[in-house]
Design a protein around this motif. Structure first.
Motif, PDB file in Angstrom:
ATOM      1  N   GLU A   1     -35.401  31.818 -22.462  1.00 16.78           N
ATOM      2  CA  GLU A   1     -34.584  32.732 -21.646  1.00 16.78           C
ATOM      3  C   GLU A   1     -33.147  32.211 -21.450  1.00 16.78           C
ATOM      4  O   GLU A   1     -32.274  32.941 -21.011  1.00 16.78           O
ATOM      5  N   PHE A   2     -32.922  30.935 -21.772  1.00 14.66           N
ATOM      6  CA  PHE A   2     -31.584  30.360 -21.590  1.00 14.66           C
ATOM      7  C   PHE A   2     -30.755  30.413 -22.880  1.00 14.66           C
ATOM      8  O   PHE A   2     -29.635  29.911 -22.924  1.00 14.66           O
ATOM      9  N   PHE A   3     -31.317  31.012 -23.929  1.00 16.01           N
ATOM     10  CA  PHE A   3     -30.704  30.852 -25.249  1.00 16.01           C
ATOM     11  C   PHE A   3     -29.241  31.304 -25.317  1.00 16.01           C
ATOM     12  O   PHE A   3     -28.389  30.597 -25.852  1.00 16.01           O
TER      13      PHE A   3
ATOM     14  N   PHE B   1     -26.829  31.502 -23.310  1.00 17.80           N
ATOM     15  CA  PHE B   1     -25.895  30.541 -22.717  1.00 17.80           C
ATOM     16  C   PHE B   1     -25.928  29.220 -23.481  1.00 17.80           C
ATOM     17  O   PHE B   1     -24.889  28.653 -23.815  1.00 17.80           O
ATOM     18  N   CYS B   2     -27.114  28.749 -23.801  1.00 20.40           N
ATOM     19  CA  CYS B   2     -27.272  27.403 -24.386  1.00 20.40           C
ATOM     20  C   CYS B   2     -26.901  27.345 -25.869  1.00 20.40           C
ATOM     21  O   CYS B   2     -26.378  26.347 -26.339  1.00 20.40           O
ATOM     22  N   GLN B   3     -27.228  28.407 -26.593  1.00 15.73           N
ATOM     23  CA  GLN B   3     -26.972  28.487 -28.038  1.00 15.73           C
ATOM     24  C   GLN B   3     -27.904  27.597 -28.874  1.00 15.73           C
ATOM     25  O   GLN B   3     -27.628  27.341 -30.035  1.00 15.73           O
TER      26      GLN B   3
ATOM     27  N   ASN C   1     -30.220  15.532 -30.229  1.00 11.51           N
ATOM     28  CA  ASN C   1     -31.210  15.376 -29.161  1.00 11.51           C
ATOM     29  C   ASN C   1     -32.596  15.795 -29.633  1.00 11.51           C
ATOM     30  O   ASN C   1     -33.598  15.147 -29.320  1.00 11.51           O
ATOM     31  N   LYS C   2     -32.657  16.895 -30.379  1.00 13.73           N
ATOM     32  CA  LYS C   2     -33.960  17.332 -30.888  1.00 13.73           C
ATOM     33  C   LYS C   2     -34.547  16.257 -31.809  1.00 13.73           C
ATOM     34  O   LYS C   2     -35.714  15.899 -31.706  1.00 13.73           O
ATOM     35  N   TYR C   3     -33.708  15.728 -32.693  1.00 16.01           N
ATOM     36  CA  TYR C   3     -34.190  14.739 -33.655  1.00 16.01           C
ATOM     37  C   TYR C   3     -34.614  13.448 -32.954  1.00 16.01           C
ATOM     38  O   TYR C   3     -35.701  12.924 -33.195  1.00 16.01           O
TER      39      TYR C   3
HETATM   40  S1  SF4 Z   1     -32.230  24.051 -26.570  1.00 20.48           S
HETATM   41 FE1  SF4 Z   1     -31.409  25.672 -25.257  1.00 20.48          FE
HETATM   42  S2  SF4 Z   1     -32.224  27.550 -26.087  1.00 20.48           S
HETATM   43 FE2  SF4 Z   1     -33.487  25.863 -26.893  1.00 20.48          FE
HETATM   44  S3  SF4 Z   1     -35.178  25.578 -25.446  1.00 20.48           S
HETATM   45 FE3  SF4 Z   1     -33.514  24.280 -24.754  1.00 20.48          FE
HETATM   46  S4  SF4 Z   1     -32.361  25.520 -23.254  1.00 20.48           S
HETATM   47 FE4  SF4 Z   1     -33.609  26.887 -24.468  1.00 20.48          FE
END
Ligand code: SF4
Length: 366
Positions: free
Chosen positions: A321-323, A325-327, A333-335
């Motif tokens: 739901e934040f996409f 704004f967040c993009q 960070n994911k890696y």
């Molecule tokens: S990276 Fe952004 S869009 Fe993806 S889960 Fe986190 S807050 Fe939501």
């Protein structure tokens, strides 16, 4: 989903740093070694930017190591490679520095080349204890001396503050400090686990929300401090209210190319530079000494880790739901948090995006 042009390019003029901050994501052996960018790399990069047809100036961001450990004469030669572009207002120089080495001569240098200066400082001395030198001595007094040189020369600066598990519960202390510092704005980075920094203390999300809530309270009560995170969220809401949400919905991902001292190019996150991973070819798309940067970037959409990151962003778009704004979060960070790019939520996005939005929602009673 990925833009064919770049609005900023990050350069590593040297690997060396004179500090040893406890949360640094760069490997120690790199930060202890002086490897400077050859002039030819800067010249090749400038030639590549010259081929890019952009209406706005490209930010050339000098990042480290600590950029000011670069010998000044050498740094001047690197910067001179961009002079034809700067004189035509096609690039502007930015530097992110720990400020400990700033003196009158560096201030003259910044003024001559019209640098935007960003200072890394985590608050008053008691909040700045993670920023130490290689002998474990606090850097605070040296940082403040460097800032006093900037002030004496009338050079505007912004600040970046890493908020740690120790300081997250003291929002007023940090906000008081930055209100008095004289920075044009401050960005608060809630400490992230990435790169070499993977063993630090967990930060409670409830404390993060309280931190952001306090920040919004103070802005509401007339604080003149500009905070990057608040500006971005309030800007987003202003766009939504005025019917311009499509700007955010259709935004393309900036490749944010980062150029290492040897000319190697990584994209999406500067933190990926120097990270070894054979599956992803060490995240290197090419080298500016062999090909021009815009040519290298044409490969980005077909590069394994970029494709995987775009897949992760697509998952974010479908599920979060934040996409808008967040993009879709930061690749590094994911890696670093999960070992892959094809994922959604991370501690980083919860702290930097979700808790920020929730804090404002809580304050507004929605
Ligand atoms: S990276 Fe952004 S869009 Fe993806 S889960 Fe986190 S807050 Fe939501």
């Amino acid at each position: 989903m990925i833009a064919p042009h770049f609005h900023s390019v990050i350069l590593q003029p040297t690997t060396l740093c004179n500090l040893n901050c406890s949360y640094c994501y760069l490997p120690v052996h790199e930060r202890k070694t002086r490897t400077e960018m050859p002039i030819e790399v800067a010249q090749a990069l400038a030639a590549g930017i010259d081929t890019q047809n952009m209406s706005e100036a490209v930010d050339v961001v000098w990042h480290g190591g600590e950029p000011l450990t670069t010998r000044r004469k050498h740094f001047r030669d690197l910067v001179e490679a961009f002079e034809p572009l700067r004189r035509e207002s096609r690039i502007r120089h930015c530097v992110q520095t720990n400020a400990t080495l700033i003196d009158d001569a560096w201030c003259d240098f910044f003024t001559q080349y019209d640098f935007r200066v960003g200072v890394s400082i985590d608050g008053p001395a008691a909040a700045n204890l993670s920023r130490v030198d290689w002998s474990n001595r606090p850097a605070s007094s040296r940082v403040e001396r460097g800032i006093s040189h900037l002030r004496a020369h009338g050079i505007d600066f912004t600040a970046i503050c890493v908020v740690t598990a120790q300081t997250i519960t003291h929002p007023h202390t940090l906000l008081d400090f930055f209100e008095g510092l004289g920075a044009k704005s401050v960005g608060f980075n809630i400490e992230e686990l990435e790169g070499a920094n993977d063993t630090r203390q967990h930060i409670d999300p409830a404390h993060v929300r309280r931190f952001w809530h306090t920040m919004f309270d103070r802005i509401d009560n007339g604080s003149t401090l500009r905070v990057r995170e608040a500006d971005r969220l309030l800007g987003y809401l202003a766009d939504v209210r005025s019917g311009r949400k499509d700007r955010w919905e259709t935004a393309l991902l900036d490749p944010i190319p980062t150029i290492g001292t040897n000319g190697d190019v990584v994209v999406l996150s500067p933190e990926l530079l120097g990270v070894k991973n054979a599956h992803y070819d060490d995240f290197v798309l090419g080298n500016v000494l062999s090909e021009q940067l815009p040519t290298i970037l044409t490969r980005a959409p077909h590069t394994t880790y970029v494709r995987e990151h775009l897949d992760g962003v697509h998952q974010c778009r479908r599920t979060c739901e934040f996409f808008t704004f967040c993009q879709g979060g930061q690749a590094s960070n994911k890696y670093f948090e999960t070992g892959r790019f094809t994922t959604t939520e991370t501690t980083y996005c919860r702290n930097a995006k979700q808790e920020l939005v929730r804090a404002l929602g809580e304050k507004m009673g929605v």
